[in-house]
Design an enzyme around this catalytic site. Sequence first.
Site, PDB file in Angstrom:
ATOM      1  N   THR A 127      30.832 112.064 123.706  1.00 46.07           N
ATOM      2  CA  THR A 127      29.832 111.882 124.761  1.00 46.07           C
ATOM      3  C   THR A 127      30.471 111.659 126.131  1.00 46.07           C
ATOM      4  O   THR A 127      29.798 111.714 127.146  1.00 46.07           O
ATOM      5  CB  THR A 127      28.886 110.699 124.445  1.00 46.07           C
ATOM      6  OG1 THR A 127      29.686 109.594 124.044  1.00 46.07           O
ATOM      7  CG2 THR A 127      27.912 111.046 123.354  1.00 46.07           C
ATOM      8  N   ASP A 186      43.321 116.744 112.376  1.00 46.97           N
ATOM      9  CA  ASP A 186      44.713 117.138 112.116  1.00 46.97           C
ATOM     10  C   ASP A 186      44.670 118.351 111.192  1.00 46.97           C
ATOM     11  O   ASP A 186      43.597 118.883 110.900  1.00 46.97           O
ATOM     12  CB  ASP A 186      45.462 115.937 111.488  1.00 46.97           C
ATOM     13  CG  ASP A 186      46.934 115.914 111.878  1.00 46.97           C
ATOM     14  OD1 ASP A 186      47.583 116.978 111.771  1.00 46.97           O
ATOM     15  OD2 ASP A 186      47.428 114.845 112.274  1.00 46.97           O
ATOM     16  N   LYS A 246      38.051 108.945 113.370  1.00 42.54           N
ATOM     17  CA  LYS A 246      37.873 110.310 113.913  1.00 42.54           C
ATOM     18  C   LYS A 246      39.085 111.189 113.613  1.00 42.54           C
ATOM     19  O   LYS A 246      39.773 111.675 114.512  1.00 42.54           O
ATOM     20  CB  LYS A 246      37.605 110.267 115.425  1.00 42.54           C
ATOM     21  CG  LYS A 246      36.348 109.488 115.795  1.00 42.54           C
ATOM     22  CD  LYS A 246      36.012 109.607 117.270  1.00 42.54           C
ATOM     23  CE  LYS A 246      34.760 108.853 117.649  1.00 42.54           C
ATOM     24  NZ  LYS A 246      34.861 107.396 117.528  1.00 42.54           N
ATOM     25  N   LYS A 288      31.594  98.699 111.371  1.00 44.43           N
ATOM     26  CA  LYS A 288      32.320  99.874 111.858  1.00 44.43           C
ATOM     27  C   LYS A 288      33.668  99.421 112.409  1.00 44.43           C
ATOM     28  O   LYS A 288      33.739  98.681 113.391  1.00 44.43           O
ATOM     29  CB  LYS A 288      31.536 100.612 112.947  1.00 44.43           C
ATOM     30  CG  LYS A 288      32.231 101.911 113.354  1.00 44.43           C
ATOM     31  CD  LYS A 288      31.430 102.693 114.362  1.00 44.43           C
ATOM     32  CE  LYS A 288      31.711 102.295 115.790  1.00 44.43           C
ATOM     33  NZ  LYS A 288      33.030 102.710 116.290  1.00 44.43           N
ATOM     34  N   ARG A 336      28.509  95.488 121.176  1.00 47.52           N
ATOM     35  CA  ARG A 336      28.435  94.292 122.012  1.00 47.52           C
ATOM     36  C   ARG A 336      27.080  93.584 122.040  1.00 47.52           C
ATOM     37  O   ARG A 336      27.058  92.341 122.119  1.00 47.52           O
ATOM     38  CB  ARG A 336      28.929  94.641 123.419  1.00 47.52           C
ATOM     39  CG  ARG A 336      30.439  94.890 123.430  1.00 47.52           C
ATOM     40  CD  ARG A 336      30.883  95.655 124.647  1.00 47.52           C
ATOM     41  NE  ARG A 336      30.438  97.055 124.584  1.00 47.52           N
ATOM     42  CZ  ARG A 336      30.677  97.956 125.523  1.00 47.52           C
ATOM     43  NH1 ARG A 336      31.360  97.603 126.598  1.00 47.52           N
ATOM     44  NH2 ARG A 336      30.250  99.202 125.382  1.00 47.52           N
ATOM     45  N   ASP A 346      35.909 104.337 111.410  1.00 51.54           N
ATOM     46  CA  ASP A 346      35.702 105.300 112.506  1.00 51.54           C
ATOM     47  C   ASP A 346      37.039 105.630 113.171  1.00 51.54           C
ATOM     48  O   ASP A 346      37.326 105.168 114.268  1.00 51.54           O
ATOM     49  CB  ASP A 346      34.709 104.694 113.509  1.00 51.54           C
ATOM     50  CG  ASP A 346      34.352 105.668 114.619  1.00 51.54           C
ATOM     51  OD1 ASP A 346      34.518 106.884 114.427  1.00 51.54           O
ATOM     52  OD2 ASP A 346      33.905 105.197 115.684  1.00 51.54           O
TER      53      ASP A 346
HETATM   54  O1  C5P Z   1      29.447  97.858 122.168  1.00 52.18           O
HETATM   55  P1  C5P Z   1      28.761  99.160 121.965  1.00 52.18           P
HETATM   56  O2  C5P Z   1      27.402  99.026 121.302  1.00 52.18           O
HETATM   57  O3  C5P Z   1      28.708 100.016 123.208  1.00 52.18           O
HETATM   58  O4  C5P Z   1      29.698  99.914 120.904  1.00 52.18           O
HETATM   59  C1  C5P Z   1      29.425 101.221 120.515  1.00 52.18           C
HETATM   60  C2  C5P Z   1      30.442 101.671 119.520  1.00 52.18           C
HETATM   61  O5  C5P Z   1      30.183 103.033 119.204  1.00 52.18           O
HETATM   62  C3  C5P Z   1      31.878 101.629 120.020  1.00 52.18           C
HETATM   63  O6  C5P Z   1      32.710 101.349 118.883  1.00 52.18           O
HETATM   64  C4  C5P Z   1      32.122 103.029 120.526  1.00 52.18           C
HETATM   65  O7  C5P Z   1      33.474 103.399 120.433  1.00 52.18           O
HETATM   66  C5  C5P Z   1      31.279 103.853 119.566  1.00 52.18           C
HETATM   67  N1  C5P Z   1      30.807 105.133 120.096  1.00 52.18           N
HETATM   68  C6  C5P Z   1      30.056 105.231 121.258  1.00 52.18           C
HETATM   69  N2  C5P Z   1      29.646 106.440 121.705  1.00 52.18           N
HETATM   70  C7  C5P Z   1      29.970 107.543 121.025  1.00 52.18           C
HETATM   71  C8  C5P Z   1      30.700 107.468 119.856  1.00 52.18           C
HETATM   72  C9  C5P Z   1      31.115 106.225 119.409  1.00 52.18           C
HETATM   73  O8  C5P Z   1      29.741 104.229 121.882  1.00 52.18           O
HETATM   74  N3  C5P Z   1      29.531 108.704 121.454  1.00 52.18           N
END
Ligand code: C5P
Length: 246
Positions: A131, A77, A74, A45, A222, A72
Site C-alpha cells: 500500500t 525468493d 512476506k 501477527k 497500535r 507476517d
Molecule cells: O498499528 P497499526 O494498526 O497501523 O498496524 C498495522 C499492521 O499491519 C502493521 O504491522 C503493518 O506493518 C501492517 N500492514 C499495514 N498495511 C499494509 C500491510 C501491512 O499496516 N498494507
Amino acid sequence: MSVEQTAPPRALRPAERIAVAVDVADRVRLLELVQALKGEVGLFKLGKEVFTALGPAAVELVRAEGAQVFLDLKYHDIPNTVAGAVHAAGRLGVRMLTVHASGGEAMLRAAHEAAQAAAVPPLVIAVTVLTSLADADLERLGLAGPVAQAVERLARLALGAGADGLVASAQEVGRLRRGLGTAPWLITPGIRPAGAGHQDQARVATPGQAAADGADVLVVGRPITQAPDPVAAARAIAAELGGGAP
Ligand code: C5P
C-alpha cells in the site's frame, strides 16, 4: 464506502476476526501483550521487527501461551528457498503466513505445497501491491498499472497458484470480495476504530466498514497495543464486529 454486507464472512467469532499486530522488539512486552490479549483476539501477527529481534522464540512464546500466530514475513525468493521457509514456519505451528504474490507462480505453488506438508497446514496469504506504492512507483518499477489493476492481476495469480487468501487494504477489500467470491481469506490492515488516531496510516476503515466490505480478519496494531487498556480496546472492536456475541 460500502454499508452493505457484500459477502458473508466465514463462520468466525468476532474475537477470532482480530489479528493484533505486535510490532515490538522486546520479549517482556511481547509476553505482557500475549498474556493480556490471548483470550480476546484470534491471532498475534508477528512481523519483521519482532522476528528479527527475537527470532523463532517469539513464535514459540505465543504458541506456549496457547495462542495462534500470523507470521507476517512476506516471503519473496526463489521457490526452493520459500518452500524451506514455509516448512520451517509449519514446524513452528503458525496458523497463517504471508508471501509476496510478485514472487511468481512457481514460488506461490512451492509455498502452497510446503504448507500442505505441515501437520496443520498454515494458511498462505499473498500480498499483492504494497500500500506504500502508488501508480507512479509501479511505472518506475516497469510494472503494469494502475495499482488497482495490478492488485487484481496479482490476486488472481496467487489464488490460482494455491494461496488461501490475500492481504487486502480497506480500499481494495470490497472490490476483491465482489470479484473473487467468498472462498479467499481476506485480511485487512489499516483499521482504526472511530475516534482513534490514524498515526502513519493514510487511508483507514473502521472495523465495521472493513467487515461489511468482506474482510474476514482485521489487522489492528497500535489502536490495541498502545491503548491505555488494550483488553478494553480489543473488546470494543469485537463488539463492533459481532454485537458483543461471545
Ligand atoms: O498499528 P497499526 O494498526 O497501523 O498496524 C498495522 C499492521 O499491519 C502493521 O504491522 C503493518 O506493518 C501492517 N500492514 C499495514 N498495511 C499494509 C500491510 C501491512 O499496516 N498494507
